[in-house]
Design a protein around this motif. Structure first.
Motif, PDB file in Angstrom:
ATOM      1  N   LEU A 181      54.472  55.366  -4.861  1.00  0.00           N
ATOM      2  CA  LEU A 181      53.577  56.442  -5.288  1.00  0.00           C
ATOM      3  C   LEU A 181      52.330  55.800  -5.882  1.00  0.00           C
ATOM      4  CD1 LEU A 181      52.851  59.394  -6.025  1.00  0.00           C
ATOM      5  CD2 LEU A 181      54.246  59.129  -8.095  1.00  0.00           C
ATOM      6  N   ARG A 182      51.168  56.108  -5.316  1.00  0.00           N
ATOM      7  CA  ARG A 182      49.911  55.578  -5.848  1.00  0.00           C
ATOM      8  C   ARG A 182      49.249  56.650  -6.717  1.00  0.00           C
ATOM      9  NH1 ARG A 182      45.852  52.228  -3.222  1.00  0.00           N
ATOM     10  NH2 ARG A 182      47.634  50.904  -2.792  1.00  0.00           N
ATOM     11  N   GLY A 183      49.104  56.345  -8.005  1.00  0.00           N
ATOM     12  CA  GLY A 183      48.408  57.261  -8.913  1.00  0.00           C
ATOM     13  C   GLY A 183      46.938  56.881  -8.995  1.00  0.00           C
ATOM     14  N   ILE A 184      46.056  57.873  -9.011  1.00  0.00           N
ATOM     15  CA  ILE A 184      44.615  57.601  -9.135  1.00  0.00           C
ATOM     16  C   ILE A 184      44.093  58.316 -10.373  1.00  0.00           C
ATOM     17  CG2 ILE A 184      42.349  57.895  -8.048  1.00  0.00           C
ATOM     18  CD1 ILE A 184      43.839  57.684  -5.319  1.00  0.00           C
ATOM     19  N   LEU A 185      43.672  57.508 -11.355  1.00  0.00           N
ATOM     20  CA  LEU A 185      43.166  58.049 -12.614  1.00  0.00           C
ATOM     21  C   LEU A 185      41.660  57.801 -12.642  1.00  0.00           C
ATOM     22  CD1 LEU A 185      43.957  59.293 -15.408  1.00  0.00           C
ATOM     23  CD2 LEU A 185      44.168  56.956 -16.254  1.00  0.00           C
ATOM     24  N   ALA A 186      40.883  58.884 -12.605  1.00  0.00           N
ATOM     25  CA  ALA A 186      39.424  58.727 -12.479  1.00  0.00           C
ATOM     26  C   ALA A 186      38.699  59.527 -13.558  1.00  0.00           C
ATOM     27  CB  ALA A 186      38.978  59.157 -11.079  1.00  0.00           C
ATOM     28  N   ASN A 187      39.293  59.531 -14.752  1.00  0.00           N
ATOM     29  CA  ASN A 187      38.626  60.211 -15.869  1.00  0.00           C
ATOM     30  C   ASN A 187      39.127  59.621 -17.187  1.00  0.00           C
ATOM     31  OD1 ASN A 187      41.160  61.292 -16.494  1.00  0.00           O
ATOM     32  ND2 ASN A 187      40.792  63.123 -15.268  1.00  0.00           N
ATOM     33  N   ASP A 188      38.522  60.041 -18.272  1.00  0.00           N
ATOM     34  CA  ASP A 188      38.935  59.557 -19.593  1.00  0.00           C
ATOM     35  C   ASP A 188      39.767  60.603 -20.316  1.00  0.00           C
ATOM     36  OD1 ASP A 188      37.427  57.261 -19.195  1.00  0.00           O
ATOM     37  OD2 ASP A 188      35.610  58.248 -19.939  1.00  0.00           O
ATOM     38  N   ASP A 189      40.205  61.613 -19.585  1.00  0.00           N
ATOM     39  CA  ASP A 189      40.930  62.719 -20.178  1.00  0.00           C
ATOM     40  C   ASP A 189      42.245  62.218 -20.798  1.00  0.00           C
ATOM     41  OD1 ASP A 189      40.900  65.827 -20.112  1.00  0.00           O
ATOM     42  OD2 ASP A 189      42.960  65.279 -19.539  1.00  0.00           O
TER      43      ASP A 189
ATOM     44  N   VAL B  29      45.967  53.179 -10.160  1.00  0.00           N
ATOM     45  CA  VAL B  29      44.628  52.642  -9.918  1.00  0.00           C
ATOM     46  C   VAL B  29      43.662  53.401 -10.814  1.00  0.00           C
ATOM     47  CG1 VAL B  29      42.778  52.478  -8.198  1.00  0.00           C
ATOM     48  CG2 VAL B  29      45.138  52.013  -7.537  1.00  0.00           C
ATOM     49  N   GLU B  30      42.895  52.679 -11.639  1.00  0.00           N
ATOM     50  CA  GLU B  30      41.913  53.351 -12.497  1.00  0.00           C
ATOM     51  C   GLU B  30      40.507  53.081 -11.979  1.00  0.00           C
ATOM     52  OE1 GLU B  30      42.620  53.522 -16.755  1.00  0.00           O
ATOM     53  OE2 GLU B  30      44.516  52.455 -16.506  1.00  0.00           O
ATOM     54  N   VAL B  31      39.770  54.137 -11.706  1.00  0.00           N
ATOM     55  CA  VAL B  31      38.392  54.012 -11.200  1.00  0.00           C
ATOM     56  C   VAL B  31      37.513  55.021 -11.931  1.00  0.00           C
ATOM     57  CG1 VAL B  31      39.075  53.266  -8.878  1.00  0.00           C
ATOM     58  CG2 VAL B  31      38.836  55.710  -9.363  1.00  0.00           C
ATOM     59  N   ASP B  32      36.175  54.883 -11.796  1.00  0.00           N
ATOM     60  CA  ASP B  32      35.358  55.955 -12.363  1.00  0.00           C
ATOM     61  C   ASP B  32      35.248  57.084 -11.341  1.00  0.00           C
ATOM     62  OD1 ASP B  32      33.215  55.474 -10.646  1.00  0.00           O
ATOM     63  OD2 ASP B  32      32.177  54.203 -12.072  1.00  0.00           O
TER      64      ASP B  32
ATOM     65  N   GLU C 208      36.693  57.289  -2.690  1.00  0.00           N
ATOM     66  CA  GLU C 208      36.976  56.020  -2.017  1.00  0.00           C
ATOM     67  C   GLU C 208      38.404  55.545  -2.307  1.00  0.00           C
ATOM     68  OE1 GLU C 208      34.071  52.651  -2.131  1.00  0.00           O
ATOM     69  OE2 GLU C 208      32.637  54.285  -2.402  1.00  0.00           O
ATOM     70  N   ALA C 209      38.843  55.759  -3.549  1.00  0.00           N
ATOM     71  CA  ALA C 209      40.207  55.371  -3.913  1.00  0.00           C
ATOM     72  C   ALA C 209      41.222  56.207  -3.129  1.00  0.00           C
ATOM     73  CB  ALA C 209      40.417  55.532  -5.421  1.00  0.00           C
ATOM     74  N   VAL C 210      40.910  57.483  -2.918  1.00  0.00           N
ATOM     75  CA  VAL C 210      41.798  58.341  -2.124  1.00  0.00           C
ATOM     76  C   VAL C 210      41.829  57.855  -0.675  1.00  0.00           C
ATOM     77  CG1 VAL C 210      42.057  60.669  -1.144  1.00  0.00           C
ATOM     78  CG2 VAL C 210      41.599  60.385  -3.602  1.00  0.00           C
ATOM     79  N   ASP C 211      40.648  57.569  -0.112  1.00  0.00           N
ATOM     80  CA  ASP C 211      40.580  57.085   1.267  1.00  0.00           C
ATOM     81  C   ASP C 211      41.369  55.786   1.435  1.00  0.00           C
ATOM     82  OD1 ASP C 211      39.213  59.052   2.594  1.00  0.00           O
ATOM     83  OD2 ASP C 211      37.229  58.168   2.306  1.00  0.00           O
ATOM     84  N   ALA C 212      41.199  54.879   0.455  1.00  0.00           N
ATOM     85  CA  ALA C 212      41.908  53.596   0.529  1.00  0.00           C
ATOM     86  C   ALA C 212      43.422  53.832   0.545  1.00  0.00           C
ATOM     87  CB  ALA C 212      41.510  52.706  -0.643  1.00  0.00           C
ATOM     88  N   ALA C 213      43.888  54.736  -0.301  1.00  0.00           N
ATOM     89  CA  ALA C 213      45.325  55.042  -0.354  1.00  0.00           C
ATOM     90  C   ALA C 213      45.786  55.724   0.933  1.00  0.00           C
ATOM     91  CB  ALA C 213      45.634  55.897  -1.581  1.00  0.00           C
TER      92      ALA C 213
ATOM     93  N   GLY D 280      53.033  58.111  -1.177  1.00  0.00           N
ATOM     94  CA  GLY D 280      52.521  59.346  -1.773  1.00  0.00           C
ATOM     95  C   GLY D 280      51.325  59.062  -2.660  1.00  0.00           C
ATOM     96  N   ILE D 281      50.433  60.063  -2.788  1.00  0.00           N
ATOM     97  CA  ILE D 281      49.213  59.910  -3.598  1.00  0.00           C
ATOM     98  C   ILE D 281      49.168  61.029  -4.637  1.00  0.00           C
ATOM     99  CG2 ILE D 281      46.678  59.913  -3.566  1.00  0.00           C
ATOM    100  CD1 ILE D 281      46.878  58.980  -0.615  1.00  0.00           C
ATOM    101  N   MET D 282      48.873  60.641  -5.859  1.00  0.00           N
ATOM    102  CA  MET D 282      48.793  61.601  -6.968  1.00  0.00           C
ATOM    103  C   MET D 282      47.461  61.385  -7.687  1.00  0.00           C
ATOM    104  SD  MET D 282      50.754  63.276  -9.497  1.00  0.00           S
ATOM    105  CE  MET D 282      49.774  64.093 -10.752  1.00  0.00           C
ATOM    106  N   VAL D 283      46.599  62.384  -7.715  1.00  0.00           N
ATOM    107  CA  VAL D 283      45.324  62.268  -8.432  1.00  0.00           C
ATOM    108  C   VAL D 283      45.459  63.034  -9.753  1.00  0.00           C
ATOM    109  CG1 VAL D 283      42.836  62.759  -8.368  1.00  0.00           C
ATOM    110  CG2 VAL D 283      44.032  62.126  -6.259  1.00  0.00           C
ATOM    111  N   TYR D 284      45.019  62.413 -10.844  1.00  0.00           N
ATOM    112  CA  TYR D 284      45.109  63.072 -12.147  1.00  0.00           C
ATOM    113  C   TYR D 284      43.860  63.891 -12.419  1.00  0.00           C
ATOM    114  CZ  TYR D 284      49.271  60.374 -12.589  1.00  0.00           C
ATOM    115  OH  TYR D 284      50.520  59.872 -12.344  1.00  0.00           O
TER     116      TYR D 284
END
Lengths: 323, 323
Positions: free
Chosen positions: B42-50, B74-77, B83-88, B96-100
């Motif tokens: 499972l690839r998590g993508i965290l793209a905020n400071d929440d 994966v932490e990105v801005d 791009e992080a979603v495309d890479a995954a 699986g992909i999970m975006v926060y």
């Protein structure tokens, strides 16, 4: 609507109808060529009491009469909007579908945009068309087989045509780079116009300030010549400095009374308004070299052009390609 | 967090961990069965400071450790989220992909949800999964061939599992109609939880009051036995009357200090909170027969269950079906 008096200025006011004329003419002759039995059918779905939406529907009807595209308007309440979309998706007599937004006015409208079949989505606002536009992908694989040109959303597409018309695209430069060296400010970052437009301009080589209520972002090709797409970065530039740097200022703030301060703009800039309300003040004619008051007529031409494109499935390489 | 003191009431407080236990156990044994070399990723993508998003990511990591699913964060801005979603999407090692969320906090988040490949969308928030849920369509044709079970969005799916656990589903009734006769109030009509949940309950036979800041809608099967989907209607019922009619009140208002007035509720109702903030007051235990304080643990179990499902492409009819 304020009067824009150019009698004492060098500002050229460009009428959107003049930009649209070429496209309208091509659509008319293509409809004639196909013959009366093959008139493409555009199904409009009006699912709200919004005055502007109703007016837009009336206007679509009027312009379709001119080109010969058959326009059918279906009026339903918002609860039945999705069923109306499904019915149009499944009706073989319907070529294109146009929903008059806002229906729910929130994220549910995004859901509805994606419920329109990609084969009939002439507004080109479903996810696949938007994704392709952002990523500079020019064709789509249709579900069930076949390929087609990836359509552009109508308003961003119309503004690109206006930019071509007023000479912002330099045809001495290579295709895909024809706005290289230009700085463009886009005041609006909605998912349906402002963000796509900023990306389209950046994909064609421009440096774009995307100005929103909260912040300013810079869209540029950056390494995009490799990536075939734009890059986005944050910036600390002030709004007035961004506007002052811009060769072209394109504004679409849907707020009555909102005005771009003409004093912020560069002498000789090109100003384009795509909001329902006029975002520029009367003194814009003293600053801008070219001013486009509204873009709606080009938008409707792009809509009809998309109808022609989706309805020519058996005729992919025919004369319709000139559309 | 207020204390809910049941010492002087008959109210049963149900712990989400108890509801999740069965699913967690099945996932654990299925991961074991597949062997260490085949751990789903499972690839998590965290793209905020929440803060809440970060906490949710930490929590996903912790629960994945327990089941054996490999979690990569994966932490990105936010500029690089797509791009992080495309890479995954393009990384064959990722199941699986999970975006926060929120990333952008507006319609652009809807765009991002649809950018996740349907083969890896374990949150099940892309358009196709939502469309299928609304229309009671249970399987999908995958792009590039093959078919798969249509996944349910995690939080609405988790709440359905809680409703089963607490006995709101009546197993003497036919499948698809097991909440017939039940009235449910859902306080929240977001595109990611409230509206899907109302539809799921109506698709299973319940009458659902969908309560939003602006209005109340009634979701019901209506002619849906024919249509295989729910119908929606407007209503003039007051909020307190809708709450007073409800056998089950499910609330998810993301506003600190928002409270359902316990006096509005029916004696012996079932109360379920899915907001970060507690929407029920301490005196809920004097009114409700069953109270579920939070649903997050079941949501994460559903997320992991979806990871198992998307990662078993070669094993469609195997024991994983019990998941």
């Amino acid at each position: 609507m304020p009067a824009f008096d150019t009698s004492e200025s060098h500002c050229q006011i460009i009428d959107a109808a003049d930009v649209a004329a070429k496209f309208v003419k091509r659509i008319q002759s293509e409809v004639l060529r196909r013959g009366a039995d093959n008139n493409p059918v555009l199904r409009g779905i009006l699912a709200n009491d919004d005055f502007a939406a109703k007016k837009y529907a009336d206007w679509t009807a009027k312009t379709c009469e001119k080109t010969g595209i058959k326009f059918e308007l279906v009026e339903v309440d918002s609860m039945s909007a999705e069923e109306a979309v499904d019915a149009a998706n499944n009706d073989p007599s319907v070529d294109g579908i146009m929903v008059y937004y806002p229906v729910f006015g929130d994220a549910q409208d995004e859901y509805l945009r994606n419920a329109v079949s990609i084969r009939k989505d002439v507004e080109a606002l479903c996810h696949t068309y938007r994704y392709n536009m952002y990523h500079n992908i020019r064709s789509i694989q249709l579900p069930g087989g076949g390929a087609s040109k990836s359509l552009l959303p109508c308003t961003p597409g119309a503004i690109v045509k206006i930019l071509e018309y007023v000479g912002v695209y330099n045809h001495n430069l290579a295709e895909g780079n024809r706005m290289y060296g230009k700085t463009i400010a886009v005041v609006n970052r909605s998912e349906v116009v402002g963000r796509p437009l900023a990306a389209l301009c950046a994909n064609d080589g421009a440096k774009v300030y995307s100005i929103d209520v909260d912040d300013i972002l810079v869209f540029s090709r950056g390494n995009g010549i490799k990536l075939h797409k734009h890059e986005i970065a944050t910036t600390d530039i002030s709004k007035s400095a961004a506007l002052g740097n811009a060769d072209v200022v394109i504004s679409g703030v849907p707020v009555k009374g909102f005005k771009i301060d003409t004093a912020d703009l560069k002498d000789g800039c090109i100003a384009i308004n795509f909001a329902t309300y006029q975002n520029f003040s009367p003194d814009i004619v003293e600053k801008a070299s070219i001013f486009v008051k509204s873009v709606g007529k080009v938008t409707v031409a792009m809509l009809q052009r998309n109808v022609m494109r989706v309805s020519r499935s058996t005729d992919m390489c025919g004369s319709a390609d000139i559309l």
